[in-house]
Design a protein around this motif. Structure first.
Motif, PDB file in Angstrom:
ATOM      1  N   ILE A  60      20.249  86.462  42.994  1.00 43.08           N
ATOM      2  CA  ILE A  60      21.650  86.073  43.105  1.00 43.08           C
ATOM      3  C   ILE A  60      21.779  84.673  43.700  1.00 43.08           C
ATOM      4  N   GLY A  61      20.662  84.013  43.919  1.00 44.92           N
ATOM      5  CA  GLY A  61      20.687  82.630  44.377  1.00 44.92           C
ATOM      6  C   GLY A  61      21.155  82.449  45.808  1.00 44.92           C
ATOM      7  N   CYS A  62      20.902  83.432  46.676  1.00 49.00           N
ATOM      8  CA  CYS A  62      21.404  83.324  48.056  1.00 49.00           C
ATOM      9  C   CYS A  62      20.581  82.327  48.885  1.00 49.00           C
ATOM     10  N   ALA A  73       6.662  77.565  50.811  1.00 43.60           N
ATOM     11  CA  ALA A  73       6.164  77.766  49.444  1.00 43.60           C
ATOM     12  C   ALA A  73       7.287  78.053  48.449  1.00 43.60           C
ATOM     13  N   VAL A  74       8.476  78.403  48.965  1.00 45.56           N
ATOM     14  CA  VAL A  74       9.568  78.797  48.072  1.00 45.56           C
ATOM     15  C   VAL A  74      10.619  77.693  48.009  1.00 45.56           C
ATOM     16  N   THR A  75      10.941  77.293  46.807  1.00 39.75           N
ATOM     17  CA  THR A  75      12.029  76.329  46.621  1.00 39.75           C
ATOM     18  C   THR A  75      12.956  76.881  45.535  1.00 39.75           C
ATOM     19  N   MET A  76      14.102  76.241  45.408  1.00 43.32           N
ATOM     20  CA  MET A  76      15.028  76.682  44.363  1.00 43.32           C
ATOM     21  C   MET A  76      15.528  75.466  43.627  1.00 43.32           C
ATOM     22  N   ASN A  77      15.682  75.609  42.313  1.00 48.34           N
ATOM     23  CA  ASN A  77      16.405  74.586  41.590  1.00 48.34           C
ATOM     24  C   ASN A  77      17.254  75.242  40.523  1.00 48.34           C
ATOM     25  N   LEU A  78      18.194  74.495  40.003  1.00 49.42           N
ATOM     26  CA  LEU A  78      19.187  75.090  39.106  1.00 49.42           C
ATOM     27  C   LEU A  78      18.573  75.614  37.814  1.00 49.42           C
ATOM     28  N   GLY A  81      15.641  78.487  38.999  1.00 58.53           N
ATOM     29  CA  GLY A  81      15.920  79.433  40.072  1.00 58.53           C
ATOM     30  C   GLY A  81      14.856  79.304  41.147  1.00 58.53           C
ATOM     31  N   VAL A  82      14.334  80.449  41.599  1.00 59.39           N
ATOM     32  CA  VAL A  82      13.329  80.437  42.659  1.00 59.39           C
ATOM     33  C   VAL A  82      11.976  79.995  42.097  1.00 59.39           C
ATOM     34  N   VAL A  83      11.344  79.050  42.780  1.00 55.72           N
ATOM     35  CA  VAL A  83      10.009  78.592  42.369  1.00 55.72           C
ATOM     36  C   VAL A  83       9.048  78.829  43.536  1.00 55.72           C
ATOM     37  N   ILE A  84       7.918  79.445  43.224  1.00 59.03           N
ATOM     38  CA  ILE A  84       6.943  79.713  44.280  1.00 59.03           C
ATOM     39  C   ILE A  84       5.727  78.817  44.056  1.00 59.03           C
ATOM     40  N   ASP A  85       5.382  78.080  45.067  1.00 66.85           N
ATOM     41  CA  ASP A  85       4.165  77.288  44.995  1.00 66.85           C
ATOM     42  C   ASP A  85       3.014  78.193  45.428  1.00 66.85           C
ATOM     43  N   ARG A  86       2.291  78.674  44.430  1.00 72.44           N
ATOM     44  CA  ARG A  86       1.265  79.695  44.708  1.00 72.44           C
ATOM     45  C   ARG A  86       0.140  79.156  45.581  1.00 72.44           C
TER      46      ARG A  86
END
Lengths: 311, 791
Positions: A60-62, A73-78, A81-86
């Motif tokens: 839900i983009g909270c 490690a977690v970022t968000m972009n439009l 959505g959620v991007v995880i840098d493994r």
């Protein structure tokens, strides 16, 4: 977090599984597999270590996951959505606690034999009324041979039958020991390609051990009738006349009687993406080709054939 | 294979829109004026007798069983004695185009109806009920917080003693009544009332016999004009049948069917009734079938099947016209005409016979919504009978429903304190409610429903309805001051019981009016106990009298409790105040909180012990309380879980709830989990539903389960459907009905209804044609979790 003798990582305990052996079943999906089939439909269960998996549809983009991650490690972009840098994520799972929408969660949870069976036992009535039971699957169960043996044994004490689902790639003695157990009623045995070159290219391992183990199971009067061959069918990879014919001849030679055909489906692609990888997309054989293969096994090799998992 | 005759009749059914006609209304109005002044039962009987003497005798092409409720095929009557002329008048223009259950009315009939209704202004039961019910009760009803039965309908949806009708004939009843009259010199009000009742019975018997003889005349007339020799013979046979039955015991299988049909259609002419079940059809029809088909071979099994199918098609021809609210809450022209097969005999032997199979075969071939088939299952039920029903389910017919003998017998013993033999002879009153005594129970299955979502809202607002800001419920205290979940549950229990008590008072008032003004004569006469006691079912004349109270939104209520417990009291993620505000604003800007409420607390339907035990505790509390209450005639109240499609209308008026459900969304369906919240597969759902301890609920629990057809194909799929049913019953479930249909088919049917006219779905205890439901009702079926679905 990984697999230990007392517990294994279980991706899910899927109740009401109706295509993993006879009747109504609960399938135990264990994490970890020595193969890496390019079409794998459970790619999140290949790595024996715990992983974080995304469910982008739930997000839900909270943004709470971004704030809580100690590793950044977690970022968000439009767009994504959620991007995880493994490379940064150490699977501490703090983000899971904050993710109320269940868009981030561990692939599996560690479970003991008792924990697994307590849940599986809830459906015992259904097993008894449909000749069902539990199915041990993965991943590859032979990676957890000792645990699975104990699990089968304990299930037997609780009056539950077991179906094994295996690639056959593992220790022969361990496999035979499980297969011979009284309450193992069926063995779903994968046949990904009889052609070793194809097998190596697409699964990452040779099929020599697999076919050798199959021959052992087929040679034993107490296990041969338990065998149900499972053949994933991928267009242009393992559905050629040559491969099908050689497979059929092997089946005839060793005397297996049942085969399940599993036409390729692409459900693995998004799961692979959600654990941070990419998976190639394949095609399933045409209906016509499927019917030909079905006809061949049914009428020329005299097998009982079922086509499963049609989407 | 359907015969060409049955094919034609079925085609005609699908291609005819139900029609409201003026005839009964006009005749009843004339009779009301003509016979006013007699004692009520006698007056009512004379009105009905007058209708039977004058109504059109309609025999349709191809029919083997005759008798219609009106002068038109698929025709519906208006009953202004019960239903208010005010909505008849206000709705008449849109009734042919409304989205739920439309009816056609010809311009001529419409003019006649409007003219005739002038006489009825303010005279109906419905008008009267609104003047006597307490203002608060009416307001609760208007706001869809509760509903009270009997305000505009008839009490005693009939479950009669079919066996006796076939054994003694209507003449036998007349003689019995006459003998009772001859033996009693009435010297008290009660004794005079008995005599009046028996006299009324005799008058109505005469009415039905007159009608049957008029049908015989009509059949003879048509035969004399027929140029088709085969049809001429059929018509002469029909005429002969109508001269013999229902007056006398039938002499053949066809006459037995005709006799049952005459009685059945008569119920619908006398009053605006529904839920008249066919009871244990394979038992009371067996001797006639056996003699004609097996012993004497007068007809073949195929001929019997065709006759039975003609009988089923007649059952598709009766209607009860309902106003817009009822048409939404009970959508799909439901008539709840349940036909029961299988189970056990009174002495505990398996009751299945060849006719049990024939009944299912007829339903299997015909695929129409009436009658709804019910298979009673116990340990000795032949495997083939269960398999036959499961195969119908597998094919997506949504028919039959399955019933667990063991659970139903326990419910009957609990509700009626009857003998074990009577309990074994149970059959269905309404849609899933077991009634003992093989035609000796008056179940009056609709005393009322309470909206559970509203009860939760009332507790969260100390009795105030957040929708209106008015104090509507019980002041159960400021929830912000509750110290633990027990206080919350206690407040909720008080709130719920308070509203059932309002229903009890309202329903008892309605029953009392029915006793004095609307005793139902014929249906009472053929119910065990009434002729003996000289009382109608409204007066408690049946052997066993009960009245049903129901619930909507049970799962939402239990899930809401679990959510409050987990998030407010245990984990303290949120304060009660924040929760209340979030619900009041429909989680506006609070989606994260809503996700917490949706995903963290346990949800009913997943085989999770804690929330399932909350569900059970709450349901048992209601059942144990209301089942201690008496109705106006001294019958016991009985409680059951059954929403019909009220989960839609009750959901619509209810705001967001602590279970994460958004404002206006439908509630759960009957005893099923909330749509989309049962995520552990159908076995977990089945275990949860069985875990509520259903035997305590005297009216049973209705359980709908839906499978995607892809998951239950072939022999393996059949085995799975059967396994699910058997396990549910072993765990104590009473009833299960299964829809096997995928979302894609349902969506296609929404888009192109003309291509899916025959697609049937289970709604509550009844089946409906999917395309005859309005969009919202269709959507809630699509939202029902489709197990094994991969889309």
């Amino acid at each position: 977090m990984s697999n230990t003798p007392e517990s294994v990582l279980v991706g899910s305990l899927q109740k009401f599984s109706v295509e993993d052996g006879p009747g109504i079943r609960t399938t135990v999906f264990m994490k970890g597999c020595p193969l890496s089939c390019k079409w794998c439909h459970n790619p999140e269960l290949i790595d024996p270590q715990q992983q974080l998996i995304k469910s982008p549809n739930n997000c839900i983009g909270c943004g709470y996951c971004v704030k809580i991650c100690p590793q950044g490690a977690v970022t968000m972009n439009l767009e994504e959505g959620v991007v995880i840098d493994r490379s940064k994520c150490d699977v501490c799972l703090k983000c899971e606690d904050e993710c109320y929408a269940q868009a981030l969660r561990p692939v599996a949870k560690p479970m003991t034999i008792d924990e697994i069976l307590c849940i599986a036992e809830q459906d015992k009535g259904f097993y008894d009324n449909t000749e069902g039971g539990i199915t041990v699957s993965g991943g590859e169960i032979l990676m957890h041979a000792e645990f699975v043996s104990k699990l089968i044994d304990e299930a037997g004490k609780r009056g539950i039958n077991v179906c094994m689902d295996t690639s056959g790639f593992g220790d022969s003695q361990a496999l035979m020991k499980m297969a011979l157990m009284e309450n193992v009623t069926d063995i779903l045995y994968d046949m990904k390609s009889i052609d070793d070159e194809v097998h190596r290219e697409y699964t990452g391992v040779s099929n020599q051990l697999i076919i050798g183990n199959l021959r052992r199971l087929a040679a034993n009067a107490r296990t041969v009738d338990k065998l149900i061959m499972r053949m994933p069918l991928i267009k242009g990879v393992n559905d050629s006349d040559d491969i099908i014919k050689r497979t059929g001849e092997l089946y005839r030679e060793i005397g297996v009687k049942r085969v399940n055909l599993l036409p390729y489906h692409s459900l693995g692609i998004s799961k692979k993406r959600n654990v941070g990888g990419t998976q190639e997309e394949f095609e399933q054989p045409t209906e016509e080709r499927l019917t030909e293969i079905e006809f061949y096994f049914k009428n020329e090799i005299n097998l009982k054939v079922e086509i499963l998992g049609r989407v | 294979m359907l015969t060409p005759r049955v094919k034609r009749m079925r085609e005609k059914l699908f291609n005819t829109i139900p029609t409201i006609t003026a005839e009964r209304l006009v005749l009843a109005t004339e009779a009301y004026q003509k016979f006013a002044g007699d004692a009520v039962p006698i007056f009512r009987a004379k009105v009905v007798n007058y209708i039977m003497e004058n109504m059109t005798t309609l025999i349709l092409n191809d029919e083997l069983i005759v008798g219609t409720a009106t002068n038109a095929y698929r025709g519906a009557n208006l009953h202004p004695e019960f239903q208010s002329s005010s909505w008849y008048i206000s709705d008449i223009d849109e009734i042919s185009t409304r989205s739920n259950d439309p009816y056609y009315i010809s311009p001529e009939d419409k003019a006649t109806i409007l003219e005739t209704l002038k006489y009825w202004e303010g005279k109906s039961m419905e008008d009267l009920s609104q003047t006597v019910l307490p203002a608060h009760t009416r307001e609760l009803e208007k706001d869809d917080i509760i509903c009270v039965g009997l305000e505009n309908g008839v009490s005693g949806e009939t479950l009669c003693d079919h066996e006796k009708i076939l054994t003694v004939g209507i003449r036998g009843y007349m003689e019995e009544c006459q003998k009772n009259i001859d033996n009693l010199l009435p010297q008290t009000m009660e004794e005079q009332a008995k005599v009046d009742f028996w006299k009324a019975c005799i008058i109505q018997c005469e009415g039905l016999i007159t009608y049957a003889h008029r049908m015989a005349d009509e059949a003879e007339r048509m035969a004399s004009e027929s140029t088709d020799e085969k049809r001429k013979q059929e018509l002469l046979r029909i005429a002969e049948n109508c001269r013999i039955v229902p007056e006398n015991p039938p002499q053949s299988f066809q006459q037995a069917l005709q006799s049952i049909w005459f009685a059945h259609v008569y119920f619908h002419i006398e009053v605006c009734t529904t839920a008249c079940g066919f009871g244990r059809f394979d038992q009371y029809m067996w001797s006639f079938y056996k003699r004609d088909v097996i012993d004497e071979k007068n007809i073949t099994r195929e001929e019997a099947l065709e006759m039975l199918e003609c009988f089923y098609l007649k059952a598709c021809e009766v209607y009860e016209v309902r106003d817009n609210w009822y048409a939404t809450s009970f959508a799909g022209y439901p008539m709840w005409q349940i036909l029961v097969v299988g189970g056990q005999t009174r002495d505990g032997q398996d009751a299945t016979n060849d006719l049990s199979f024939l009944c299912l075969e007829a339903a299997d071939e015909l695929r129409v919504t009436q009658p709804t088939m019910a298979v009673r299952v116990w340990e000795e039920t032949p495997e083939e009978l269960i398999k036959f029903g499961c195969r119908m389910i597998q094919e997506g017919q949504a028919n039959p429903g399955f019933f667990n003998d063991n659970a139903a017998i326990k419910m009957c013993l609990g509700k009626a304190r009857c003998t074990i033999e009577e309990a074994r002879d149970w059959t269905i009153v309404g849609c899933i409610q077991p009634g003992p005594g093989g035609g000796g129970t008056d179940g009056s299955p609709d005393a009322g429903y309470v909206n559970m979502g509203k009860m939760v809202e009332f507790v969260l607002h100390n009795g105030v309805d957040p929708a209106t800001g008015k104090l509507m419920g019980l002041e159960t205290g400021d929830p912000r001051k509750f110290k633990n979940i027990e206080e919350f549950k206690d407040a909720l229990k008080k709130q719920i019981i308070h509203h059932y008590d309002i229903i009890r008072i309202g329903y008892n008032m309605m029953q009392s009016i029915h006793m004095n003004r609307y005793p139902v004569i014929f249906a009472s006469m053929v119910t065990k106990g009434c002729v003996e006691s000289g009382k109608s079912v409204q007066h408690g004349g049946a052997q066993y009298s009960t009245a049903g109270m129901y619930i909507s939104g049970a799962a939402n209520m239990a899930d809401s409790i679990a959510a409050v417990e987990k998030c407010v009291f245990e984990d303290k993620n949120i304060t009660m105040d924040e929760l209340i505000k979030a619900c009041d604003t429909n989680f506006e800007g609070q989606e994260r909180l809503r996700q917490l409420l949706l995903n963290k607390p346990e949800k009913y339907g997943n085989n999770l012990e804690h929330v399932d035990s909350i569900y059970k505790e709450m349901i048992h509390h209601v059942a144990n309380t209301v089942q201690g209450w008496k109705d106006a005639r001294g019958g016991g109240y009985a409680f059951g879980i059954d929403t019909q499609t009220l989960n839609l209308s009750h959901g619509l008026v209810t705001g967001a709830l602590p279970d994460g459900r958004l404002a206006g969304e439908p509630f759960c369906d009957s005893a099923s989990p909330m749509m989309g919240r049962d995520i552990n597969g159908p076995t977990a759902t089945v275990k949860s539903v069985a875990a509520m301890g259903q035997e305590v609920l005297h009216e049973g629990a209705l359980f709908n389960l839906r499978f995607d057809p892809k998951g239950v194909q072939g022999e393996g799929g059949l085995n799975i459907i059967e396994g699910v049913i058997k396990t549910f019953f072993e765990d104590g479930g009473e009833h299960i009905q299964i829809n096997v249909v995928d979302n894609e088919t349902l969506r296609k049917a929404q888009e192109n209804p003309e291509n899916y006219k025959g697609l049937m779905v289970r709604v509550a205890g009844y089946m409906a044609y999917f395309t005859e439901l309005d969009k919202k009702a269709q959507d809630i079926i699509i939202y029902r979790t489709a197990h094994l679905s991969q889309n």
